[in-house]
Design an enzyme around this catalytic site. Structure first.
Site, PDB file in Angstrom:
ATOM      1  N   MET A  79       0.816  -1.206   0.000  1.00  0.00           N
ATOM      2  CA  MET A  79       0.000   0.000   0.000  1.00  0.00           C
ATOM      3  C   MET A  79       0.858   1.269   0.000  1.00  0.00           C
ATOM      4  O   MET A  79       2.064   1.221   0.201  1.00  0.00           O
ATOM      5  CB  MET A  79      -0.938   0.000   1.204  1.00  0.00           C
ATOM      6  CG  MET A  79      -1.935  -1.152   1.207  1.00  0.00           C
ATOM      7  SD  MET A  79      -3.009  -1.151   2.653  1.00  0.00           S
ATOM      8  CE  MET A  79      -3.994   0.335   2.361  1.00  0.00           C
ATOM      9  N   HIS A  80       0.191   2.402  -0.237  1.00  0.00           N
ATOM     10  CA  HIS A  80       0.708   3.764  -0.003  1.00  0.00           C
ATOM     11  C   HIS A  80       1.725   4.255  -1.020  1.00  0.00           C
ATOM     12  O   HIS A  80       2.056   5.441  -1.014  1.00  0.00           O
ATOM     13  CB  HIS A  80       1.341   3.891   1.385  1.00  0.00           C
ATOM     14  CG  HIS A  80       0.549   3.315   2.507  1.00  0.00           C
ATOM     15  ND1 HIS A  80      -0.785   3.605   2.716  1.00  0.00           N
ATOM     16  CD2 HIS A  80       0.903   2.450   3.501  1.00  0.00           C
ATOM     17  CE1 HIS A  80      -1.208   2.954   3.783  1.00  0.00           C
ATOM     18  NE2 HIS A  80      -0.211   2.237   4.275  1.00  0.00           N
ATOM     19  N   ASP A 235      -2.714  -5.054   0.403  1.00  0.00           N
ATOM     20  CA  ASP A 235      -2.236  -6.368   0.822  1.00  0.00           C
ATOM     21  C   ASP A 235      -2.907  -6.884   2.092  1.00  0.00           C
ATOM     22  O   ASP A 235      -3.233  -8.076   2.191  1.00  0.00           O
ATOM     23  CB  ASP A 235      -0.718  -6.375   0.974  1.00  0.00           C
ATOM     24  CG  ASP A 235      -0.171  -5.228   1.815  1.00  0.00           C
ATOM     25  OD1 ASP A 235      -0.954  -4.453   2.401  1.00  0.00           O
ATOM     26  OD2 ASP A 235       1.065  -5.103   1.884  1.00  0.00           O
TER      27      ASP A 235
END
Length: 484
Positions: A79-80, A235
């Site tokens: 992520m991110h 995830d």
């Protein structure tokens, strides 16, 4: 057949499952992380494509008929990450990853704007996407001026696979631009970072179709063109789909590179002050909360590198019987910490070293330190309105029985161990691909695995662990602000 693709930090996993959700075959592609400066963490998106080609190519070699029979694809990813594209979908710079903390000052600045916590339900953490763009704007203005689209890592793979700019709710909730309660982009928060909705991909739920496989790639892999690609998930939400943690009361503890204590919710329950993440789940009208520690198995791997031993050998040296904490304490803040401190600057320490502190004592302290970090997350979840009665263990670290005993005793709740099988993010992604392709009921598909064992807290060590946890918690205020 259904294909799940999980883009992690260290590699990509491609997993084939059949219509009965039985894993058939898997392929892997390796990835490296670039750290050009302290606190930086980057990857080239082109390397994701190469790794994905390697993973799917392995399946084409070993199971060509099964790959040709794929009828749905699901995506999961780290992520991110900030993947910046120009108007021609050309990558403008290496992707800034989830564990990059260069934007801590920008994160603090955005977090000081009360609109961010109110709309997103979360602290603006340095690892989130919005502060990364604020950093680029301040430090690489010529690149920021050329940004036409911002994609999360798995959604860059989607662009390559399908030609579509699409994301979904669970991953997008970690950008600091999503109205998490309303499940839509916030024009107000985008404007606060000098962006517009046109910079964002379209949004779907994780169970919905979000693109289809391009004919060129389908021909290359011997697959059908137009195979639907699910929205997928970040995830952790994908792992939850794999573990069946999709309803209230379902929770897991993930011992991966980072550590996650994950709880599914059927309502939006934000409490930013707790430093708990409150994100959309991959299923419609479902949310989840997470306590996140940045260095779980990473802490053990660090010790393995320093001692020139394998991580498994270090834990094996302790045996299976839980030991009384020795008084040696480890804080696992090797790259800062999220829950409960939101402190990108703090670093890990050993306290209580003595002449008798050998390798086994260091290993024990590392395992205990991570267990106490999970205890911090458990208490933070409770303050956010979610109390857990038991958790299921997943991730590479869950292979250590000693570590699971330490976690159960630190959390004071049972830890369930799933039966042998592949129930991680790639499996969850494949399940989402099945749902998007067939229209199946998500809750009927995302069921939990059988439990092979339950690790109960060790009552005889409860007081010793409580005392050790108090020592652990007293150390953060003592080292906070000490220059690294």
């Amino acid at each position: 057949m259904y294909l799940g693709l999980d883009l992690g930090t260290s590699g990509i996993k491609a997993l084939l499952i059949d219509g009965d959700q039985r894993p058939v075959a898997s392929g892997h592609g390796e990835l490296d992380v670039s750290r050009p400066h302290p606190g930086w963490s980057e990857q080239e998106p082109a390397d994701w494509v190469k790794a994905c080609e390697s993973a799917i190519g392995a399946l084409q070699t070993s199971h060509p008929k099964e790959l040709a029979a794929v009828r749905g694809i699901g995506l999961s990813g780290q992520m991110h990450g900030a993947t910046l594209l120009d108007r021609g979908d050309r990558v403008l710079r290496p992707c800034i990853l989830w564990n990059d903390v260069r934007s801590h000052a920008q994160a603090a600045g955005l977090d000081a704007d009360p609109r961010f916590r109110k709309i997103t339900g979360n602290i603006v953490f340095p690892g989130f996407t919005a502060p990364k763009l604020a950093w680029v704007k301040a430090n690489e203005p010529e690149i920021f001026a050329r940004v036409a689209k911002i994609l999360l890592p798995k959604d860059y793979l989607r662009l390559w696979l399908s030609g579509e700019h699409i994301s979904e709710m669970s991953d997008s909730a970690g950008t600091s631009w999503l109205d998490v309660g309303r499940r839509r982009w916030s024009d107000e928060l985008l404007a606060a970072t000098g962006l517009e909705r046109s910079h964002m991909p379209a949004l779907v739920e994780g169970t919905e179709q979000a693109g289809a496989l391009r004919a060129e790639l389908a021909s290359k892999w011997g697959m059908q063109a137009g195979v639907p690609i699910a929205g997928g998930a970040g995830d952790n939400a994908a792992s939850a789909c794999g573990m069946g943690a999709v309803g209230a009361g379902h929770a897991f503890v993930s011992l991966g590179t980072s550590g996650v204590l994950f709880a599914a919710n059927e309502a939006y329950l934000p409490n930013p002050d707790s430093a708990v993440h409150t994100f959309c789940h991959a299923l419609p009208q479902t949310w989840h909360q997470m306590g996140v520690i940045l260095s779980a198995t990473d802490s053990l791997n660090w010790l393995a590198d320093v001692t020139e031993r394998k991580a498994g050998d270090l834990t094996a040296e302790l045996g299976d019987d839980l030991r009384v904490p020795s008084g040696l304490t480890f804080l696992p803040y090797l790259s800062g910490e999220r829950t409960p401190y939101n402190d990108a600057a703090v670093r890990g320490v050993f306290v209580g070293l003595a002449h008798e502190s050998g390798r086994a004592a260091l290993t024990q302290a590392v395992l205990e330190g991570v267990a106490f970090a999970f205890r911090d997350s458990l208490d933070a979840l409770a303050s956010a309105g979610t109390r857990l009665e038991r958790v299921t263990a997943i991730g590479g670290g869950s292979r250590s029985l000693y570590w699971l005993k330490a976690i159960a005793t630190a959390l004071r709740i049972p830890v369930d161990v799933p039966a042998d099988g592949d129930f991680g993010a790639a499996f969850g992604a494949a399940r989402l691909g099945l749902i998007a392709a067939t229209g199946a009921d998500p809750r009927a598909v995302c069921t939990p695995p059988a439990t092979s064992a339950t690790i109960e807290p060790e009552a005889g060590l409860a007081q010793a662990y409580a005392d050790a946890c108090r020592r652990y918690r007293a150390l953060y205020p003592a080292i906070k602000g000490v220059p690294a």
